[in-house]
Motif scaffolding. Structure first.
Motif, PDB file in Angstrom:
ATOM      1  N   PRO A  79      -2.464  -5.948  -0.608  1.00  0.00           N
ATOM      2  CA  PRO A  79      -2.564  -4.772   0.014  1.00  0.00           C
ATOM      3  C   PRO A  79      -3.482  -4.805   1.038  1.00  0.00           C
ATOM      4  O   PRO A  79      -3.228  -4.669   2.609  1.00  0.00           O
ATOM      5  CB  PRO A  79      -2.439  -3.403  -0.608  1.00  0.00           C
ATOM      6  CG  PRO A  79      -1.836  -3.850  -1.769  1.00  0.00           C
ATOM      7  CD  PRO A  79      -2.757  -5.180  -2.642  1.00  0.00           C
ATOM      8  N   ASP A  80      -4.408  -4.757   0.336  1.00  0.00           N
ATOM      9  CA  ASP A  80      -5.563  -5.066   1.790  1.00  0.00           C
ATOM     10  C   ASP A  80      -6.013  -6.306   2.230  1.00  0.00           C
ATOM     11  O   ASP A  80      -7.110  -7.011   2.108  1.00  0.00           O
ATOM     12  CB  ASP A  80      -6.699  -4.137   1.246  1.00  0.00           C
ATOM     13  CG  ASP A  80      -8.394  -4.010   1.436  1.00  0.00           C
ATOM     14  OD1 ASP A  80      -8.042  -3.774   3.154  1.00  0.00           O
ATOM     15  OD2 ASP A  80      -9.234  -3.616   1.487  1.00  0.00           O
ATOM     16  N   SER A  81      -5.633  -6.280   2.800  1.00  0.00           N
ATOM     17  CA  SER A  81      -5.389  -8.111   3.227  1.00  0.00           C
ATOM     18  C   SER A  81      -4.956  -8.510   5.128  1.00  0.00           C
ATOM     19  O   SER A  81      -4.267  -7.016   5.353  1.00  0.00           O
ATOM     20  CB  SER A  81      -4.330  -8.941   2.604  1.00  0.00           C
ATOM     21  OG  SER A  81      -3.090  -9.190   2.616  1.00  0.00           O
ATOM     22  N   TYR A  82      -5.800  -9.160   5.605  1.00  0.00           N
ATOM     23  CA  TYR A  82      -3.896  -9.643   6.583  1.00  0.00           C
ATOM     24  C   TYR A  82      -3.933  -9.917   7.180  1.00  0.00           C
ATOM     25  O   TYR A  82      -3.516 -11.586   6.358  1.00  0.00           O
ATOM     26  CB  TYR A  82      -5.421 -10.623   8.186  1.00  0.00           C
ATOM     27  CG  TYR A  82      -6.492  -9.523   8.541  1.00  0.00           C
ATOM     28  CD1 TYR A  82      -6.758  -8.253   8.331  1.00  0.00           C
ATOM     29  CD2 TYR A  82      -7.333 -10.266   9.553  1.00  0.00           C
ATOM     30  CE1 TYR A  82      -7.465  -6.960   8.871  1.00  0.00           C
ATOM     31  CE2 TYR A  82      -8.645  -9.129  10.315  1.00  0.00           C
ATOM     32  CZ  TYR A  82      -8.921  -8.244  10.055  1.00  0.00           C
ATOM     33  OH  TYR A  82      -9.329  -7.079  10.703  1.00  0.00           O
ATOM     34  N   HIS A 101      -3.338  -5.767   9.663  1.00  0.00           N
ATOM     35  CA  HIS A 101      -3.119  -5.376   8.377  1.00  0.00           C
ATOM     36  C   HIS A 101      -1.864  -4.939   7.261  1.00  0.00           C
ATOM     37  O   HIS A 101      -0.512  -4.743   7.592  1.00  0.00           O
ATOM     38  CB  HIS A 101      -3.641  -4.270   8.718  1.00  0.00           C
ATOM     39  CG  HIS A 101      -4.081  -3.777   6.707  1.00  0.00           C
ATOM     40  ND1 HIS A 101      -3.655  -3.022   5.875  1.00  0.00           N
ATOM     41  CD2 HIS A 101      -5.522  -3.700   6.065  1.00  0.00           C
ATOM     42  CE1 HIS A 101      -5.108  -2.891   5.022  1.00  0.00           C
ATOM     43  NE2 HIS A 101      -6.107  -3.042   4.951  1.00  0.00           N
ATOM     44  N   THR A 102      -1.963  -5.793   6.169  1.00  0.00           N
ATOM     45  CA  THR A 102      -1.101  -6.723   5.757  1.00  0.00           C
ATOM     46  C   THR A 102      -0.340  -5.159   5.042  1.00  0.00           C
ATOM     47  O   THR A 102       0.572  -4.665   5.535  1.00  0.00           O
ATOM     48  CB  THR A 102      -1.380  -6.964   3.873  1.00  0.00           C
ATOM     49  OG1 THR A 102      -1.407  -8.506   4.994  1.00  0.00           O
ATOM     50  CG2 THR A 102      -0.048  -7.368   3.436  1.00  0.00           C
ATOM     51  N   ASP A 103      -1.242  -4.193   4.668  1.00  0.00           N
ATOM     52  CA  ASP A 103      -0.710  -2.908   4.569  1.00  0.00           C
ATOM     53  C   ASP A 103       0.201  -2.120   4.883  1.00  0.00           C
ATOM     54  O   ASP A 103       1.357  -0.998   5.083  1.00  0.00           O
ATOM     55  CB  ASP A 103      -1.131  -2.283   2.946  1.00  0.00           C
ATOM     56  CG  ASP A 103      -0.678  -0.946   2.778  1.00  0.00           C
ATOM     57  OD1 ASP A 103       0.369  -1.121   1.794  1.00  0.00           O
ATOM     58  OD2 ASP A 103      -1.351  -0.106   2.189  1.00  0.00           O
ATOM     59  N   THR A 104      -0.740  -1.411   6.094  1.00  0.00           N
ATOM     60  CA  THR A 104      -0.200  -0.184   7.003  1.00  0.00           C
ATOM     61  C   THR A 104       0.398  -1.007   8.402  1.00  0.00           C
ATOM     62  O   THR A 104       0.731  -0.062   8.824  1.00  0.00           O
ATOM     63  CB  THR A 104      -1.486   0.184   7.909  1.00  0.00           C
ATOM     64  OG1 THR A 104      -2.659  -0.745   8.014  1.00  0.00           O
ATOM     65  CG2 THR A 104      -2.781   0.335   6.001  1.00  0.00           C
ATOM     66  N   GLU A 106      -1.052  -1.794  10.893  1.00  0.00           N
ATOM     67  CA  GLU A 106      -1.712  -1.408  12.427  1.00  0.00           C
ATOM     68  C   GLU A 106      -2.048  -2.818  12.942  1.00  0.00           C
ATOM     69  O   GLU A 106      -2.684  -3.987  12.027  1.00  0.00           O
ATOM     70  CB  GLU A 106      -3.343  -1.248  11.826  1.00  0.00           C
ATOM     71  CG  GLU A 106      -4.383  -0.930  12.632  1.00  0.00           C
ATOM     72  CD  GLU A 106      -5.287  -0.360  12.435  1.00  0.00           C
ATOM     73  OE1 GLU A 106      -6.634  -0.186  13.500  1.00  0.00           O
ATOM     74  OE2 GLU A 106      -5.795   0.175  11.420  1.00  0.00           O
ATOM     75  N   SER A 139     -16.536  -8.610   5.889  1.00  0.00           N
ATOM     76  CA  SER A 139     -15.241  -8.077   5.288  1.00  0.00           C
ATOM     77  C   SER A 139     -14.910  -9.716   4.599  1.00  0.00           C
ATOM     78  O   SER A 139     -15.268 -10.819   5.044  1.00  0.00           O
ATOM     79  CB  SER A 139     -14.490  -7.406   5.990  1.00  0.00           C
ATOM     80  OG  SER A 139     -12.709  -7.189   5.611  1.00  0.00           O
ATOM     81  N   ILE A 141     -12.034  -9.882   2.740  1.00  0.00           N
ATOM     82  CA  ILE A 141     -10.130  -9.255   2.342  1.00  0.00           C
ATOM     83  C   ILE A 141      -9.496 -10.671   2.560  1.00  0.00           C
ATOM     84  O   ILE A 141     -10.011 -11.558   3.447  1.00  0.00           O
ATOM     85  CB  ILE A 141     -10.210  -8.385   2.569  1.00  0.00           C
ATOM     86  CG1 ILE A 141      -9.414  -8.263   4.465  1.00  0.00           C
ATOM     87  CG2 ILE A 141     -10.695  -7.486   2.756  1.00  0.00           C
ATOM     88  CD1 ILE A 141      -8.881  -7.146   5.384  1.00  0.00           C
ATOM     89  N   ASN A 190     -13.550 -15.258   2.951  1.00  0.00           N
ATOM     90  CA  ASN A 190     -12.197 -14.763   2.597  1.00  0.00           C
ATOM     91  C   ASN A 190     -10.937 -16.010   1.879  1.00  0.00           C
ATOM     92  O   ASN A 190     -11.544 -17.182   2.099  1.00  0.00           O
ATOM     93  CB  ASN A 190     -11.801 -14.868   4.028  1.00  0.00           C
ATOM     94  CG  ASN A 190     -12.289 -13.403   4.881  1.00  0.00           C
ATOM     95  OD1 ASN A 190     -13.331 -14.617   5.068  1.00  0.00           O
ATOM     96  ND2 ASN A 190     -12.567 -12.795   5.073  1.00  0.00           N
TER      97      ASN A 190
END
Length: 210
Positions: A79-82, A101-104, A106, A139, A141, A190
């Motif tokens: 989830p926390d990824s690009y 952002h993969t999860d949101t 955004e 980061s 991620i 990453n």
């Protein structure tokens, strides 16, 4: 049928790293106590594996049976990824690329439009853009891309496009040169992962223009 090229990761051996033939790998691990190694079909998979832990990829592999399987797909994306993707009106054509952002979902960056580009170029630039942005943010991620070609280009540090430079895509080729320079001058931890479209559906960064 020609034999597929494989890339062999040696985590522990006489020399460590990625080797492009079984003979080269074997020279590092045969007779070496506690050798840790595995083969992968694609270079980007080997690059990711080398940055990871041997135990994540190997559960037991006799020396006379070198593994050549690709990484097994996860049941769901991290989830926390690009996630990055590109869209091109034709190929070549007007090009855009972006990262979300993969999860949101955004949107984190969007570049273009650039005339006279290709989807593969956009996918390559999107991955490098994400890497540079994440490095500035300190980061680690992961980054997902659904382009096997772009993943391989990033792994070797070169955009191996057959598209020819022209007056209308000069800005795009300047971006390619800058991206290649960034890859040569920077390191990153990453993971760059293949988006499993057949399991997860379209990548979240998809432009929805298919």
């Amino acid at each position: 049928m020609a034999k597929k090229k494989h890339f062999y990761v040696v985590w522990k051996g006489r020399e460590t790293g990625i080797f492009e033939s079984w003979d080269a790998c074997k020279a590092q691990v045969e007779g070496y106590a506690g050798a840790q190694y595995k083969g992968f079909e694609h270079r980007h998979e080997a690059e990711c594996a080398l940055r990871g832990d041997y135990r994540e990829y190997v559960t037991g592999n006799p020396f006379n049976q070198p593994a050549t399987a690709t990484l097994q797909p996860m049941s769901r994306p991290i989830p926390d990824s690009y996630a990055v993707d590109a869209a091109c009106s034709r190929n070549p054509g007007v090009l855009e690329y972006r990262g979300v952002h993969t999860d949101t979902g955004e949107e984190l960056f969007r570049q273009g439009p650039y005339p006279n580009g290709t989807s593969n170029i956009g996918e390559f630039l999107a991955i490098v853009h994400a890497l540079a942005l994440l490095k500035r943010q300190q980061s680690t991620i992961p980054i997902y891309s659904d382009s096997e070609i772009a993943l391989d280009w990033v792994a070797i540090g070169r955009c191996r496009t057959s598209l020819k430079p022209a007056e209308d895509n000069a800005e795009l080729f300047d971006l390619i040169a800058r991206a290649e320079t960034w890859l040569q001058e920077n390191t990153y931890t990453n993971q760059i992962l293949k988006w499993q479209t057949d399991i997860w559906g379209e990548i979240p960064a998809d432009f929805g223009r298919k």
